[in-house]
Design a protein around this motif. Sequence first.
Motif, PDB file in Angstrom:
ATOM      1  N   UNK B  32       0.833  -1.203   0.000  1.00 15.34           N
ATOM      2  CA  UNK B  32       0.000   0.000   0.000  1.00 15.34           C
ATOM      3  C   UNK B  32       0.866   1.251   0.000  1.00 15.34           C
ATOM      4  N   UNK B  33       1.918   1.200   0.789  1.00 18.26           N
ATOM      5  CA  UNK B  33       2.780   2.368   0.921  1.00 18.26           C
ATOM      6  C   UNK B  33       3.367   2.748  -0.427  1.00 18.26           C
ATOM      7  N   UNK B  36       0.768   4.072  -2.889  1.00 15.50           N
ATOM      8  CA  UNK B  36       0.272   5.415  -2.615  1.00 15.50           C
ATOM      9  C   UNK B  36       1.349   6.463  -2.777  1.00 15.50           C
ATOM     10  N   UNK B  37       2.583   6.116  -2.426  1.00 21.29           N
ATOM     11  CA  UNK B  37       3.645   7.101  -2.635  1.00 21.29           C
ATOM     12  C   UNK B  37       3.779   7.388  -4.116  1.00 21.29           C
ATOM     13  N   UNK B  40       0.943   9.503  -5.184  1.00 22.57           N
ATOM     14  CA  UNK B  40       0.894  10.882  -4.690  1.00 22.57           C
ATOM     15  C   UNK B  40       1.788  11.793  -5.507  1.00 22.57           C
ATOM     16  N   UNK B  41       2.653  11.220  -6.362  1.00 19.75           N
ATOM     17  CA  UNK B  41       3.448  12.090  -7.203  1.00 19.75           C
ATOM     18  C   UNK B  41       2.781  12.389  -8.534  1.00 19.75           C
ATOM     19  N   UNK B  48      -3.987  10.240  -4.825  1.00 16.21           N
ATOM     20  CA  UNK B  48      -4.230   8.940  -4.225  1.00 16.21           C
ATOM     21  C   UNK B  48      -5.689   8.590  -4.451  1.00 16.21           C
TER      22      UNK B  48
END
Lengths: 121, 215, 171, 185, 165, 100, 346, 383
Positions: B32-33, B36-37, B40-41, B48
């Motif tokens: 997930x991390x 989403x990272x 988010x860019x 997201x």
Amino acid sequence: MMSGFETIVMYLGMSFLVIVAMLGASSLLGPYRPAPGKATTFECGVPLLDPGHKRYSVKYYLVAVLFLVFDLETILIYPLAVQYRPLASLGWGIFFEVFVFVFVLLVGLLYAIKKGAVDWR
Amino acid sequence: MVRRPVVKKEYTLGERVYLVEIGKGLGLTWKHFVYNVKASFRKGPHTVPTCWQYPEDRREIAPIFRGAHMLQLNEKGQELCVGCGMCARACPAKCITVKRGKPAEGEEDKYAGKTMCASFEIDMLRCIFCGNCEKACPKNAIVLGQDYELAEYDPNLCIYDKKRLLANFHRAKAEGRLKPPRKPVPVDAPAPKKKTPSKATMTKKKGESGDSEKA
Amino acid sequence: MKFQAIQGEGWLLTKAEQLINWGRSRSPWPFPYGTACCGIELMCALASGYDMARFGAERVAFTPRQCDVLIEAGTITKKMVPVLKRIYAQMAEPKWVIAVGACACSGGVFRTYSTQQGIGSVIPVDIYIPGCPPRPEGILYALLKLIDKIEADHPLYKQRPKLIEALEAYK
Amino acid sequence: MSLKDRVADILGKDLVALNEFRGDLCIEVPKGRIVQVLAKLKEEGGFDFLSDLFGVDNLDLYAKAAKKKKKSQEESEDTGETKGKESVQPRFEVIYLLLSLSTNERLQVMVRVPEDDLELPTVTGLWKAANWPEREVFDMFGIRFKGHPNLRRLLMWDEFQDHPLRKDYPLEGKGEERHLNYDIA
Amino acid sequence: MDYYFIIFAIMAVGAGIFTITVKDALPSALGLLTVFIALAALYLHLHAPLIAIFQVSIYAGAILVLVVFVIMLLITPDEELETTQKNVSYRAMGAILGAYLIALLAIGLKGISQLVAQKNLPEGFGHPKAIGMLFFKQYILHFEMASVLLLVALVAAIYLAKKNA
Amino acid sequence: MAGINEYVILSCILFGLGSIGFLTRRNALILFMSVELMLNSINLMLVAFSAQRADMGGQVMVLFIFAVAAAEVAVGLAILISLFKHIKSVDINRFNLLKW
Amino acid sequence: MADWQIDLIKVVFIWVWALLIAVVMTWVERRASAMMQDRLGPNRAGPFGLLQPLADGIKLFTKEDIIPERARKILFILGPPLFALPAFSAYAVVPFGDKIVLGGKEIILQVSDVNIGFLYVLALGAIGVYGMVIGGWASNSKYSILGGLRATAQLISYEVPMGLALLTIVLLYGTFSLREIVLQQQGTFLGFLPNWGFFKQPLGFIIFMVAAYAEANRVPFDLPECESELVTGYHTEYGSMRLGLYLFGEYVNMGTLAAITVSLFFGGWGLPYVDMSRFLGPVSYGIASFFVFFLKQAFFLFLFVWVRWTVPRFRYDQLMGLGWKALIPLGLINLFITALLVQLTT
Amino acid sequence: MAKQLETICITTGPVEVGDYVTLNIGPIHPAMHGTLRVITKTDGETIVSAKPEIGYLHRGVEKLGENLTYSQFLPITDRLNYCSAICNNVAYEMAVEKLLGLQVPPKAQLIRMIMMELARIADHQVCVGILGVDLGALTPFFYLIIQREEIYEIFEWHHGARLTNSMGAIGGVEADLPERFHEKWPKLRDTIRKANDETDKLLTHNRIWMDRTIGVNAFCADDALNWGFTGPMLRACGVKRDLRKEEPYLMYDEVNFEIPTGKHGDVFDRYMVRMLEMEESVKIIDQAYALYKELPEDAPLMKKVPKIIKPPEGQIYHAIESPNGELGFFIKSDGSDKPYRIKIRPPCYMVYQAFEDLVKGEMISDLIACLSSLNVIAGELDR
Ligand code: SF4
Ligand code: SF4
Ligand code: SF4
């Protein structure tokens, strides 16, 4: 004075100063508006049920005793441990030394566990 | 004393040593991390996919969403409300006050009906946005719009008068967010027993449907 | 004197106030006083979909000492009123209150013997949000409004009126 | 055997009245024998699950009936059991909702409680589930349950005086506030 | 005389006075904590870093924690259990006795000061390794005895606490 | 570096404080702490002499004193807790009842 | 430059660095947790929300600070500093890098390389307990007291396994000095593994890590401030900067523990298989070693966050049971085995 | 009125002060969901007694019901169990329909079923999520909440509100399934399952979680029945009882589904029952949707009911299986347009009164776990 420790004291002093400064600044900057009821103890929004604190479980004491003993014993081994390799080259004496010590510790621990000193129920 | 069933915990080896399952969990959160990272860019406010960044990135609101009320006008720009007060009566929160009035001389063409509401107030702080007023209104004059940004510093500003309700309508019209006309609900006429597909025939209701007809 | 010179037209003070306001408005830690259905919607606002944490309202703590914004979401019954009052009293300054939903604002549909008709009569409320419950967006909108309000505040003047007066007199 | 007959069978003399509406069976039993009746139903009738327990205040119903009666004498054909004893109509009723887990039948058992004798024996001995509902009935109607382990107000605060679900209690209350000793400072 | 010593000596004495005069037990324990830390600093000064660290982690970190726990277990923060009865004669006696002790020890100093001070300490004095060596070479029996002593203490404490829990 | 005299004086003072505390206080817990204070003063003396005489035996002794102190505290406090169970006080004046 | 000046610069630099890590950690914690939970996290204060810690700090500084009326005033005030001081000071013995040559002077990138090394950290950790227990006690609220008691019992319980794990390290390397330990970890072992404590002491590493999580009060061991039972635990009654010190101290503690982990088990500033000092100049080598250390530390800091948002927390008795019935016996056995191995290899 | 003054309020007085620590938990406490309060006495960490106190959200719903008309009361039912408002709506509507002797058209029944099962999923998601949060695992909560947002979106597009739905009306439903549902459902089904899987992965086999839940507050089945447990709580104790099967209403007898049951009634079983029920709900929706598709586009959605509903005199009780258990409405009508008496039988009321028995002898942390696993919703508890 031993070399090396003065820098540590310096470091400690710096931490101390900064913490004092932080608290001081906070008390200067923060507002101060006493109001009735503001300083009462938080108890989920209801008045305190009973005034004092009853005695808490003696288990905490037992844990502290266990800790005291084990901490002390580990700490007593440290001077030996740091010299272990040179001593080990002299023969098995040091090993048995440590072994006996750990064994005594283990006995104490088993006793404590058996007596339920670390059981919480 | 309380009786408790005895529960024996049975762990597999993997469960017993904690670390295996924790490792799996770590893998999951890591997935997930990373996802989403990366997300988010991306460009734009809605980066997201699971997070709507409210002021810039608004979620699509259903056209039938029950938000702030508005008083509708018809295509000719006439006020629909006749001030009958049905909505006020239907309101469970009793937050509507309507005063019926007669249109002033020379202003009759501003209103669709013979009568109009002299004043129309809704206490938004009371309203529970149930839509009963909308259902009750015979003229379809009052509807619940899509506005949801209703917060106010002053509670008195939350009592919407007629002007504000009409303004709501104008704004909605300008933004093309008018409420679609309600579809008529297909109603089961009581007399003829409808034939339905074999599978979905009448459910049995433990015999009570039989004597229910006397009502 | 020196201080006076720096202060000039109150430039330093204004800047300091702006800084404080900036800090406060960017970190409004909420006290989620969610009692009923609105609390669920508040939960949604705090959770993934809307993520109130984006505005810094992250550390949800249930102790009044550590929070800035009391988000009162849900019905306050008369049985609950003393609790609410107490919690509000125990909060540390500066504190703000958001009343979420019809019940908190006015009692809503529950015009009954046991429901407090709005928390405005019990504690000071900064922002009222109509709705039953308001959408999470509505709650976020209120939070943004609250941030505006905080930014327009004069914390130093309020905090230390005497000190500021003395400084003003110096000029 | 239908449920109706079975219940009548089990209760025998204890059955004061029986009413069926839309398949829901409601029986009335005498006030004094409520525990025995419920025990019997539990043991013999298989009604082993207490679904709910609550009170009803009939004040308005009687008032309405009386008004109606005054208006037109001939229309006074009410439900059977209320006939003829309007003057001594017990004001409250307490209804026990029973459920049989094996046959999935539900039964409403009703006792009438007159206003001057607001007391009932508790059934917490039969079903622990009756604990809070009985407290709630006490809270809302003022009917006390003898032998209840902890009979005090459940929903309203302890200092509250009235019984809100009675029909003569106004919806918006009488202005009670709970500030008493709980106020801050 | 150097400042380092003076600072920590004053700290130790002040905290010691605080410890025995303060009314509540918990502040008293904090005073004792300060004494321990000051003494640890002085041990550093005396080329005994290992002892200093052990002083902190055992005395301050373990023994005093135990005391604090017991304080918390036995005394509630709301009430005072310390007697305030003024048994003046008892106290005076104690004070006199203490002063006498101090004086006695101070007199003994005369002889001490005549001991020759060793000026240059050998290399690695007080180093953990040196102590470890010494441990193994001379004090091995004491070392084992210490572990047994602790074991006995542990058993006794658990027994007592369990019996009365 | 401060001479040995200063250390011994400091140690004496601490020992005296400990003994005064031990003799004048009623709170059993503070008594314990006074004892700790006395033990510490001895430790200080040992370390000081060890430095003065360049003999690390003093430091080793201190380690053993740690062990003894720990044992003392552990057992002593356990006894105190048991006493407290019966007397509900930590006042040593009440401990002379000997009837628990 | 005089030695003490260099020392002062080092002290200030490392102090600020340590604090910076903690500050950034608060941001990382929030953003990373948000990302793991499909949210965004604070992104309004400054670019990427990087100024969020600053905003929080300003907020906390300008918050009213209440001393509850039933609290013990002095103890209440003493609590947070007592917690924060040891936490802030523990960095003093951490070797942040090898050495750097500036102006012809060789400077060790460590505040002080004392011969008692990490024992200093352990001792400070032991004092840090007082901050919690006194803070909780002084607040005179039941949640706080219970939180304080739990915190203390938990911390001291896990100090023993930690000590045992460290003991094995001492057995292996024969020194307390962190710098020397790191130096001994350069090179390889058995031909292909980096000569790291992790590979020599895997069990010791696990014990140490678990104990470190407990010492840092992180999930799954965050019982003392377990939000769902004790409100916020021992600092329930604390607000304003006093709370700030507690929260901040925790992050600094995490930084210390991560740094200690790196230096004890992961070769400190050294890279495996590569000797940086060979092909880097004296200045760049110093900087590079510093960054290598930082990267390793950052990984462990991230691990703290990562684990925190993945697992549930223990119950109190389970926590104690794990400490006393699993970790300590394991530690003892590990000690025994290590002693045997060392004996056999010498 | 003179009579009333006689009635004494029997209070237990201040909580006794013993050698135990009295720990007040709630009403404003992270684990108490805002309005519950438990006064516990603990010995160390073990609970000696736990007295729940309720009424902090008593809003007078039943009294209010006596003063509102039948259709005005419908929005109020939303506010009972606000986690699954639709179930309340439908239960109330069905009760009134029973009073009127109505039978709603099949299409309406299917829509109701679909919506109710969605609501059930949403409810269980919150419950499981909160259980995780209270036990320290925050992340699953967020994964579940996202799926709930999607479910809410369907609700919003169907009847215009996210949480307090006021779905349908007496006599049927007012809107056909929205376009959104047709679009979303196939995907949503997978994502709901995925979120459940992820929760499962993070929690179920994690030893910490197992330690925290297995064997905690285990409860015997006959005790549970005696206390009046229903729903997942009862099923966790091993009693296979579900009103959807026992007294099928709507079209539940046309669809196939399993009733997951536990064994010991401990927190883990409750958690598992809820997790499995979500899966079953997904299946039910699939089948109901298939049935729905067989119906013609313009099939009736409503039965004809008069604008002002005036049921005949009489009293009925109707119960459905809400996510928490048996949710019943007792309505007594006196022939006017307002109910004479409405009594709501909330499922968690019965469960929560056994709270002391549930947690006695366990530890404080277990109290939290227990409470979250009960899924006590203050709205329907206090009404
Ligand atoms: S809005 Fe509709 S119901 Fe209300 S007064 Fe106007 S016409 Fe009548
Ligand atoms: S939406 Fe409901 S509460 Fe609001 S005004 Fe209309 S009828 Fe009244
Ligand atoms: S305003 Fe509406 S949604 Fe909010 S608490 Fe009140 S009834 Fe519930």
